[in-house]
Design a protein around this motif. Structure first.
Motif, PDB file in Angstrom:
ATOM      1  N   LYS A 320       0.821  -1.214   0.000  1.00  0.00           N
ATOM      2  CA  LYS A 320       0.000   0.000   0.000  1.00  0.00           C
ATOM      3  C   LYS A 320       0.856   1.266   0.000  1.00  0.00           C
ATOM      4  O   LYS A 320       0.368   2.336  -0.353  1.00  0.00           O
ATOM      5  N   LEU A 321       2.134   1.153   0.398  1.00  0.00           N
ATOM      6  CA  LEU A 321       3.015   2.320   0.442  1.00  0.00           C
ATOM      7  C   LEU A 321       3.842   2.479  -0.833  1.00  0.00           C
ATOM      8  O   LEU A 321       4.482   3.517  -1.035  1.00  0.00           O
ATOM      9  N   ILE A 322       3.843   1.460  -1.688  1.00  0.00           N
ATOM     10  CA  ILE A 322       4.703   1.500  -2.867  1.00  0.00           C
ATOM     11  C   ILE A 322       4.364   2.660  -3.810  1.00  0.00           C
ATOM     12  O   ILE A 322       5.277   3.325  -4.317  1.00  0.00           O
ATOM     13  N   PRO A 323       3.086   2.977  -4.082  1.00  0.00           N
ATOM     14  CA  PRO A 323       2.822   4.151  -4.924  1.00  0.00           C
ATOM     15  C   PRO A 323       3.421   5.442  -4.360  1.00  0.00           C
ATOM     16  O   PRO A 323       4.026   6.229  -5.101  1.00  0.00           O
ATOM     17  N   ALA A 324       3.273   5.676  -3.046  1.00  0.00           N
ATOM     18  CA  ALA A 324       3.811   6.899  -2.439  1.00  0.00           C
ATOM     19  C   ALA A 324       5.332   6.898  -2.465  1.00  0.00           C
ATOM     20  O   ALA A 324       5.965   7.937  -2.730  1.00  0.00           O
ATOM     21  N   ARG A 336       4.969  -2.814 -11.051  1.00  0.00           N
ATOM     22  CA  ARG A 336       4.364  -3.770 -10.125  1.00  0.00           C
ATOM     23  C   ARG A 336       3.869  -3.023  -8.877  1.00  0.00           C
ATOM     24  O   ARG A 336       4.548  -2.137  -8.361  1.00  0.00           O
ATOM     25  N   TYR A 337       2.677  -3.359  -8.434  1.00  0.00           N
ATOM     26  CA  TYR A 337       2.001  -2.746  -7.290  1.00  0.00           C
ATOM     27  C   TYR A 337       1.505  -1.319  -7.578  1.00  0.00           C
ATOM     28  O   TYR A 337       1.118  -0.601  -6.669  1.00  0.00           O
ATOM     29  N   LEU A 338       1.521  -0.919  -8.844  1.00  0.00           N
ATOM     30  CA  LEU A 338       0.919   0.348  -9.234  1.00  0.00           C
ATOM     31  C   LEU A 338      -0.311   0.064 -10.091  1.00  0.00           C
ATOM     32  O   LEU A 338      -0.331  -0.881 -10.883  1.00  0.00           O
ATOM     33  N   THR A 339      -1.351   0.875  -9.931  1.00  0.00           N
ATOM     34  CA  THR A 339      -2.540   0.770 -10.765  1.00  0.00           C
ATOM     35  C   THR A 339      -2.878   2.147 -11.314  1.00  0.00           C
ATOM     36  O   THR A 339      -2.292   3.169 -10.916  1.00  0.00           O
ATOM     37  N   ASN A 478      -7.203  -4.572  -1.597  1.00  0.00           N
ATOM     38  CA  ASN A 478      -6.973  -3.877  -2.857  1.00  0.00           C
ATOM     39  C   ASN A 478      -8.072  -2.850  -3.053  1.00  0.00           C
ATOM     40  O   ASN A 478      -9.247  -3.193  -3.208  1.00  0.00           O
ATOM     41  N   LEU A 479      -7.705  -1.566  -3.039  1.00  0.00           N
ATOM     42  CA  LEU A 479      -8.704  -0.504  -3.109  1.00  0.00           C
ATOM     43  C   LEU A 479      -9.442  -0.520  -4.438  1.00  0.00           C
ATOM     44  O   LEU A 479     -10.649  -0.253  -4.496  1.00  0.00           O
ATOM     45  N   GLU A 480      -8.736  -0.835  -5.520  1.00  0.00           N
ATOM     46  CA  GLU A 480      -9.390  -0.865  -6.827  1.00  0.00           C
ATOM     47  C   GLU A 480     -10.448  -1.972  -6.862  1.00  0.00           C
ATOM     48  O   GLU A 480     -11.567  -1.770  -7.334  1.00  0.00           O
ATOM     49  N   GLU A 481     -10.093  -3.165  -6.345  1.00  0.00           N
ATOM     50  CA  GLU A 481     -11.059  -4.256  -6.296  1.00  0.00           C
ATOM     51  C   GLU A 481     -12.257  -3.868  -5.444  1.00  0.00           C
ATOM     52  O   GLU A 481     -13.409  -4.132  -5.807  1.00  0.00           O
ATOM     53  N   SER A 482     -11.991  -3.240  -4.306  1.00  0.00           N
ATOM     54  CA  SER A 482     -13.087  -2.838  -3.412  1.00  0.00           C
ATOM     55  C   SER A 482     -14.014  -1.830  -4.088  1.00  0.00           C
ATOM     56  O   SER A 482     -15.245  -1.937  -3.987  1.00  0.00           O
ATOM     57  N   ASP A 483     -13.436  -0.855  -4.783  1.00  0.00           N
ATOM     58  CA  ASP A 483     -14.256   0.162  -5.459  1.00  0.00           C
ATOM     59  C   ASP A 483     -15.127  -0.468  -6.538  1.00  0.00           C
ATOM     60  O   ASP A 483     -16.306  -0.128  -6.682  1.00  0.00           O
ATOM     61  N   VAL A 484     -14.534  -1.380  -7.314  1.00  0.00           N
ATOM     62  CA  VAL A 484     -15.295  -2.050  -8.371  1.00  0.00           C
ATOM     63  C   VAL A 484     -16.415  -2.894  -7.766  1.00  0.00           C
ATOM     64  O   VAL A 484     -17.564  -2.867  -8.229  1.00  0.00           O
ATOM     65  N   LEU A 485     -16.111  -3.636  -6.719  1.00  0.00           N
ATOM     66  CA  LEU A 485     -17.108  -4.511  -6.101  1.00  0.00           C
ATOM     67  C   LEU A 485     -18.243  -3.714  -5.459  1.00  0.00           C
ATOM     68  O   LEU A 485     -19.399  -4.166  -5.445  1.00  0.00           O
ATOM     69  N   LYS A 502     -14.586 -10.478   1.035  1.00  0.00           N
ATOM     70  CA  LYS A 502     -13.776 -11.171   2.040  1.00  0.00           C
ATOM     71  C   LYS A 502     -12.304 -11.064   1.638  1.00  0.00           C
ATOM     72  O   LYS A 502     -11.786 -11.906   0.889  1.00  0.00           O
ATOM     73  N   PRO A 503     -11.595 -10.034   2.124  1.00  0.00           N
ATOM     74  CA  PRO A 503     -10.158  -9.932   1.814  1.00  0.00           C
ATOM     75  C   PRO A 503      -9.332 -10.891   2.676  1.00  0.00           C
ATOM     76  O   PRO A 503      -9.680 -11.170   3.829  1.00  0.00           O
ATOM     77  N   SER A 504      -8.254 -11.413   2.109  1.00  0.00           N
ATOM     78  CA  SER A 504      -7.336 -12.274   2.861  1.00  0.00           C
ATOM     79  C   SER A 504      -5.986 -12.267   2.167  1.00  0.00           C
ATOM     80  O   SER A 504      -5.851 -11.808   1.035  1.00  0.00           O
ATOM     81  N   GLN A 505      -4.970 -12.769   2.847  1.00  0.00           N
ATOM     82  CA  GLN A 505      -3.648 -12.858   2.251  1.00  0.00           C
ATOM     83  C   GLN A 505      -3.680 -13.792   1.045  1.00  0.00           C
ATOM     84  O   GLN A 505      -4.503 -14.711   0.968  1.00  0.00           O
ATOM     85  N   LEU A 506      -2.752 -13.579   0.119  1.00  0.00           N
ATOM     86  CA  LEU A 506      -2.778 -14.301  -1.147  1.00  0.00           C
ATOM     87  C   LEU A 506      -2.797 -15.812  -0.956  1.00  0.00           C
ATOM     88  O   LEU A 506      -3.576 -16.518  -1.614  1.00  0.00           O
ATOM     89  N   GLU A 507      -1.963 -16.328  -0.060  1.00  0.00           N
ATOM     90  CA  GLU A 507      -1.913 -17.773   0.145  1.00  0.00           C
ATOM     91  C   GLU A 507      -3.235 -18.302   0.689  1.00  0.00           C
ATOM     92  O   GLU A 507      -3.733 -19.352   0.246  1.00  0.00           O
ATOM     93  N   VAL A 508      -3.823 -17.573   1.643  1.00  0.00           N
ATOM     94  CA  VAL A 508      -5.121 -17.972   2.198  1.00  0.00           C
ATOM     95  C   VAL A 508      -6.195 -17.867   1.120  1.00  0.00           C
ATOM     96  O   VAL A 508      -7.063 -18.745   0.991  1.00  0.00           O
ATOM     97  N   PHE A 509      -6.150 -16.800   0.354  1.00  0.00           N
ATOM     98  CA  PHE A 509      -7.093 -16.584  -0.752  1.00  0.00           C
ATOM     99  C   PHE A 509      -7.088 -17.779  -1.712  1.00  0.00           C
ATOM    100  O   PHE A 509      -8.144 -18.340  -2.042  1.00  0.00           O
ATOM    101  N   ARG A 510      -5.906 -18.201  -2.130  1.00  0.00           N
ATOM    102  CA  ARG A 510      -5.810 -19.315  -3.074  1.00  0.00           C
ATOM    103  C   ARG A 510      -6.253 -20.630  -2.439  1.00  0.00           C
ATOM    104  O   ARG A 510      -6.942 -21.441  -3.070  1.00  0.00           O
ATOM    105  N   ASN A 511      -5.864 -20.837  -1.197  1.00  0.00           N
ATOM    106  CA  ASN A 511      -6.256 -22.084  -0.525  1.00  0.00           C
ATOM    107  C   ASN A 511      -7.768 -22.196  -0.368  1.00  0.00           C
ATOM    108  O   ASN A 511      -8.329 -23.290  -0.463  1.00  0.00           O
ATOM    109  N   ARG A 512      -8.431 -21.074  -0.112  1.00  0.00           N
ATOM    110  CA  ARG A 512      -9.893 -21.098  -0.006  1.00  0.00           C
ATOM    111  C   ARG A 512     -10.524 -21.508  -1.344  1.00  0.00           C
ATOM    112  O   ARG A 512     -11.485 -22.279  -1.376  1.00  0.00           O
TER     113      ARG A 512
END
Length: 680
Positions: A320-324, A336-339, A478-485, A502-512
């Motif tokens: 979340k700090l990478i753009p700044a 990467r990490y910019l939208t 992800n703010l962009e995903e949240s705004d779209v949803l 339902k946000p979660s870490q990438l590994e948890v997201f994939r496992n679900r």
């Protein structure tokens, strides 16, 4: 019988005249690509008469720890075509979000046996050349004198070792051979002709073999055998190997070998590489330094050994700090990490950060897409997701125009998750299929399913009486995903469906998703939005567990039936059959027709729900960094983001900035084991 030879920088590899014809009538990615080469051999780049050593290694050479550059290069090095000749030296800084991102430099480096050029045609790269007969017989010719980063010879022994001692060793490869190495379930015949020539032969065409070697995350069919043999029970004394296993804390020799053997993960600084830069810091860390490979195989037309940059540095920061941080000038090359949502803050920081923001075309089929999980564990939701009327209704109920205007300033392309308008396989009808906003028709489809009962809040009820609340899994905040949803949630209320995030870490997201806990997820669309008929359509058919719409079917295919679930939906089964047909035909017209059939069925069935495509991707480039394209396609596969543009040719002006310190002695560590090929 059709044979062809492909040489580095000399000849295109296009498999068929029909592909060339299709490209000839298509606008190739607008202004994003270089002009298409004609269907003939390109002019060869002349070999330099002498070679120029990077000053970075001057001390090591003077101390006798490194041989001169002429002895480090292959007899026939690859010649890079560059926009401008650069200077050797300097450091390229990037920002990454976690230690696992060290793998990204393997993608960006894009050193491949064969790789895509800027017109997305395959050509030899690490290989000096290769011959192909009827897409069945592939003969690879290595560069004589090519060496690994530690100075050991790179020969066909490294291919033999992978094939015989890794891929066909059940302890090291319990899942069996990679799918790309099997045709009708049968492996190739592998013949080592000599030290620099190896041949792979199948009885039928294997259309995916060469493209699999050119991917962002490629199929590696070779290994640094001189390094890995000391961890292999076939080559190492058992007592010595047992001692290493005990010291490492691994459960057995195979686990130790696999831990050391992670070419793509790039997490072992001791593992020799063919890439332009060598990892110098073992994960985990907050800063990763990669230094230039003294034995790298490419030079520019003036004879400078590449890469131009001495070092690449990854600084780890919260995503979340990478753009700044980028806006404050802490990165020399960042996408990467910019939208697109970060564009304003990035533009505001251009002067103080001493960089420029470039907008590249996005190569994905949709910037974001919804993935109904057709193999979810919940039987009721599984019934819903597998009903074509339900998927169509969800898609029709999304106001894509509103999303495009509100979030992307109208710059995106509204439609389904399919190929893009500048692709030769594009069809406007397919792109718009079931993706034009029509809540009235969506309601009719849901009523036809018998979903007419509603609760006091107006939500439709599932057959078991539960309110129709779709929980959409997200990989992080992800703010962009949240705004779209949020906008989709407003639209879906009109058809009696509630959306929860339902946000979660990438590994948890994939496992679900893989375990079936997830009903629906959101992620980026298909990677390759501009394929040719000679590129694999596997993204459009069950093929891997990583496909969020049918992970259990993909796992079944990927494991040859050892895990997952057999495909039991006729349309999905048809896609899988067509993919198999494509893989085993060398006939260009049939490949083309299979592509068109798959794209149409995919869109009609709405297996994924695309939203908006081709949203511009911000690419931040420091003012002092040169040879980065002004306009291009930002694509993971094919292209490896920056990889296809060869970052080893990106060069920096000398601004007196010192290199980041790395642990140990560079000269000693990089050259100390040069030429040692023993197994102990």
């Amino acid at each position: 019988m059709k044979a062809r030879r492909v040489n580095t920088g000399l000849m295109k590899t296009g498999r068929s005249n029909i592909t060339v014809a299709i490209f000839g009538i298509a606008t190739m990615i607008g202004a994003a690509l270089l002009p298409m080469a004609p269907a003939r051999a390109q002019h060869a780049v002349e070999m330099p008469t002498s070679f120029i050593d990077p000053p970075f290694f001057a001390e090591a050479e003077q101390a006798g720890k490194l041989p001169p550059v002429e002895q480090r290069l292959p007899a026939a090095p690859a010649i890079a075509e560059t926009a401008s000749l650069g200077r050797q030296g300097g450091e390229i800084r990037m920002l990454m979000a976690n230690s696992k991102d060290t793998r990204i430099l393997v993608a960006y480096s894009y050193a491949r046996l064969v790789g895509y050029d800027r017109t997305y045609r395959l050509q030899a790269d690490i290989l000096e050349s290769y011959d192909v007969l009827d897409d069945r017989v592939f003969t690879f010719h290595l560069r004589k004198g090519h060496k690994w980063s530690d100075g050991a010879p790179f020969t066909t022994e490294d291919f033999r070792y992978y094939w015989e001692d890794v891929a066909n060793n059940r302890e090291l490869s319990p899942g069996g051979l990679p799918r790309e190495m099997l045709v009708d379930g049968k492996p190739p015949k592998v013949d080592v002709i000599d030290e620099t020539t190896i041949r792979y032969s199948w009885d039928k065409p294997n259309a995916e073999f060469l493209p699999s070697l050119a991917r962002a995350a490629p199929l590696f069919i070779y290994r640094p055998s001189h390094y890995l043999k000391k961890y292999h029970i076939k080559y190492q004394k058992k007592d010595k190997l047992d001692a290493m296993v005990a010291k490492s804390g691994q459960r057995n020799w195979a686990a130790l070998h696999n831990k050391k053997d992670n070419i793509y993960k790039n997490d072992n600084p001791d593992l020799p590489t063919l890439d332009p830069w060598v990892l110098r810091v073992k994960p985990p860390a907050r800063r990763f330094v990669f230094t230039r490979n003294p034995y790298y195989y490419r030079v520019d037309s003036a004879g400078h050994q590449l890469p131009y940059a001495d070092q690449v540095v990854f600084d780890i920061a919260d995503s979340k700090l990478i753009p700044a941080k980028t806006a404050s000038g802490e990165s020399d090359l960042q996408a990467r990490y910019l939208t697109f949502a970060d564009y304003t803050i990035l533009k505001d920081g251009e002067e103080t950060g001493k960089y420029r923001v470039r907008l590249w075309d996005d190569g994905r089929g949709s910037n974001l897409a919804l993935y109904p999980n057709l193999t979810t564990a919940d039987p009721v939701w599984r019934q819903m997701m597998r009903d074509i009327r339900f998927r169509r209704a969800l898609s029709l109920a999304i106001n894509r125009h509103e999303i495009n205007q509100a979030i992307y300033f109208g710059l995106g392309q509204e439609g389904g998750n399919t190929v893009l308008a500048h692709c030769p396989l594009f069809s406007p009808e397919v792109q718009k299929m079931w993706s034009i906003y029509d809540p009235e028709q969506a309601n009719e489809l849901l009523d036809q399913m018998g979903l007419t009962q509603r609760n006091e809040e107006g939500l439709r009820l599932l057959p078991d009486g539960r309110p129709m609340q779709i929980i959409i899994d997200m990989s992080g905040d992800n703010l962009e995903e949240s705004d779209v949803l949020e906008l989709i949630a407003d639209s879906w209320k009109q058809i009696g469906i509630s959306l929860l995030m339902k946000p979660s870490q990438l590994e948890v997201f994939r496992n679900r998703i893989f375990s079936g806990q997830s009903v629906m997820s959101i992620s980026s669309g298909i990677d390759n939005g501009f394929p040719t008929p000679d590129m694999s359509p596997q993204e459009f058919a069950p093929s891997t567990q990583g496909q969020y719409m049918w992970p259990r079917w993909g796992q079944y295919i990927e494991t040859a039936g050892q895990a997952g679930e057999k495909i039991d939906l006729p349309a999905a089964r048809m896609l899988a059959e067509w993919l198999q047909e494509w893989r085993m035909t060398a006939e260009p017209t049939k490949r083309l027709n299979l592509w068109f059939s798959m794209l149409r069925l995919w869109a009609d069935e709405v297996f994924t729900i695309g939203i908006v495509a081709n949203v511009p991707q911000p690419v931040v480039v420091a003012n002092r960094l040169h040879n980065v394209p002004e306009r291009a396609i930002f694509s993971w596969d094919p292209g490896a983001h920056f990889g296809i543009f060869k970052p080893d040719t990106f060069w920096l002006e000398d601004d007196g900035r010192p290199l980041s310190a790395v642990p140990g002695n560079i000269s000693q560590d990089l050259a100390g084991d040069a030429g040692k090929t023993g197994s102990n």
